[in-house]
Design a protein around this motif. Sequence first.
Motif, short mmCIF file in Angstrom:
data_model
loop_
_atom_site.label_atom_id
_atom_site.label_comp_id
_atom_site.label_asym_id
_atom_site.label_seq_id
_atom_site.Cartn_x
_atom_site.Cartn_y
_atom_site.Cartn_z
N SER A 2 0.81 -1.21 0.00
CA SER A 2 0.00 0.00 0.00
C SER A 2 0.85 1.27 0.00
O SER A 2 0.31 2.37 -0.02
CB SER A 2 -0.91 0.00 1.23
OG SER A 2 -0.13 -0.10 2.41
N THR A 3 2.19 1.10 0.02
CA THR A 3 3.05 2.29 0.08
C THR A 3 4.13 2.29 -1.00
O THR A 3 5.05 3.10 -0.93
CB THR A 3 3.74 2.37 1.46
OG1 THR A 3 4.47 1.16 1.70
CG2 THR A 3 2.72 2.57 2.57
N TYR A 14 4.69 6.95 10.16
CA TYR A 14 5.17 6.62 8.82
C TYR A 14 5.96 7.80 8.24
O TYR A 14 5.59 8.96 8.43
CB TYR A 14 4.00 6.29 7.91
CG TYR A 14 4.38 6.01 6.47
CD1 TYR A 14 4.94 4.80 6.09
CD2 TYR A 14 4.18 6.99 5.49
CE1 TYR A 14 5.30 4.54 4.77
CE2 TYR A 14 4.53 6.74 4.16
CZ TYR A 14 5.09 5.52 3.81
OH TYR A 14 5.44 5.28 2.52
N THR A 44 -3.57 4.59 4.05
CA THR A 44 -3.14 3.83 2.88
C THR A 44 -4.29 3.44 1.96
O THR A 44 -4.14 3.44 0.74
CB THR A 44 -2.41 2.55 3.31
OG1 THR A 44 -3.29 1.76 4.14
CG2 THR A 44 -1.15 2.89 4.11
N THR A 60 -2.12 11.33 3.31
CA THR A 60 -2.53 10.29 2.39
C THR A 60 -2.13 10.70 0.98
O THR A 60 -1.68 11.83 0.76
CB THR A 60 -4.04 10.03 2.47
OG1 THR A 60 -4.37 8.85 1.73
CG2 THR A 60 -4.84 11.22 1.92
N TYR A 93 -0.37 7.77 8.28
CA TYR A 93 -0.51 7.70 6.84
C TYR A 93 -1.67 6.79 6.45
O TYR A 93 -1.65 5.58 6.73
CB TYR A 93 0.79 7.18 6.23
CG TYR A 93 0.81 7.16 4.72
CD1 TYR A 93 0.79 8.35 3.99
CD2 TYR A 93 0.85 5.96 4.02
CE1 TYR A 93 0.82 8.34 2.61
CE2 TYR A 93 0.88 5.94 2.64
CZ TYR A 93 0.87 7.13 1.94
OH TYR A 93 0.90 7.12 0.57
N GLN A 112 -1.61 -3.45 9.33
CA GLN A 112 -1.83 -2.04 9.61
C GLN A 112 -3.00 -1.84 10.57
O GLN A 112 -3.67 -2.80 10.97
CB GLN A 112 -2.07 -1.29 8.29
CG GLN A 112 -0.90 -1.38 7.32
CD GLN A 112 -1.18 -0.71 5.99
OE1 GLN A 112 -2.11 0.07 5.86
NE2 GLN A 112 -0.38 -1.04 4.99
#
Length: 499
Positions: free
Chosen positions: A39-40, A91, A107, A144, A105, A66
């Motif tokens: 997701s990052t 994050y 995600t 985000t 953050y 998460q």
Amino acid sequence: MHFTYSNGLHDEAITKQVRDLLITYDDAFIPPLSQRESSTQEALGPAAGSGSDHAIDKYLAALSEQHFILALDTDGAEDRVAAFLSFRQHYTCRDLGGDRHPCNYVTTVLVDEPYRGLRLTYDLYSELFAFIVDEGGILEPVATRTWDSKDASKANGAHIHILEQLGFSLVKRLRDDRGDGIDTVYYRKDLSTQRAGVMQRLLSTHTLSSFVIAGILILLTILTAVAYALNGFGEVAGELLLAFTTSLLVSAVCLIIDAVSQYRLARNEEYLLDMKEFGIDQLNFDKQMLLIERVHHAHDAIWLSGCRHILNSSMASYLQRAVSRGVRLRVLSSPPWSKAYELIYDDKDKTINNYIKLFRMTLICDKGVQCSDVADRCEFRFSEKPFFNDIYRIDNTIVTSPYSYYGAKRGTHPDSKREATARDFFTLVTNGSSKLHDNMYEEYATLWDGCACKLDNERFIEAFPDISYLQMTTQEKFDRIEACLVPVSDDEASVCQDR
């Protein structure tokens, strides 16, 4: 609708529902989630990975570790995941400032199709803000990323609009990052430092340096005394004189620093005293966070007013919790079928959905049934008169905001069109011992006492037992709510009957 926090995904049924949602709406994301390994990840261009239902498991595995805010529909026999928000704490990434700027953050945000129109995305972010505040300590920003495009059909315009409404700011745009004409955009919202730690408070008040200098002086004094004791009273006297002179110099510097600080403080205190004499206890530029904190700690009464109930419906879960613990609730509305409303607004369908959501979530408990004694503590009245500002009375304080009408962009893309909109310029808090507070109180009480109709809570619960109202027309919703209206008193019976 019930909102809950989960540190990871551990329940098999919930995990399966989240996976099914990811598969169902895979192609709604750019790039699809099945083409991502986490997701990052930074590589988000075309053909970022291979897409398949099996490939989505890599993304799900990353999400499972998460934090989650889950919106659960509890009206049925089993809880159903209506929407979820996943986020990582502390994050850091290059595009958000690197290691020196950690954040909460977000995600992934996903709302199931049958539940769209309930403003659940607003609610998920509100629950996230409340969770961060409840944790205490230094409040890291919420950040985000999503995608944007000059072509509206390719942009994630709905999410961007919600982020803007919640007070997020665009901090970085990576042009063509996800394909030709499709940008990656990063948004961030700084939270209040009201619950910051000791070090953060010292930094914010510019007093840390004074304490450091004081500590150095104390340390030098101790070292000088130790040196004098070890070397006797002879020739070291000259050295002591030099040390004493040095300490005087340092003390003088401290006095100068203190004098400048006191001068600035005195000027600020004059300004604050003038504000308090006028009746303003606090100025705030984040109305939502302010109200969430105050509703969370309310113990006696909450009064709300509004025409569209956008913010109120987004706080419905917090209002429900407050009422469930014994707080009395009043909601004053200028309904969308009134002439006063029609003079200002025209988005009746969205507004009536906000009304129904606010009323349902306040009156109906987590398992879809009426809470005991809740109906007796909640009263909803309808005024035919226009409101010039929203008023929130929470225990002995009143929160209100002046409005500013201006041309704002729909989205943040440089080529987005402008449209007229109304937003809070700032929010002020007054206390029960000021004339300003009394004026706001009288304004609300006058409108409240002038209402002819109120909502019959029992009828409303029977008329709107679930979310099937989303399939109704606007007029059908109006008719059902108006059928739930009863006169405030016998003198007003004819007025309600004539509606």
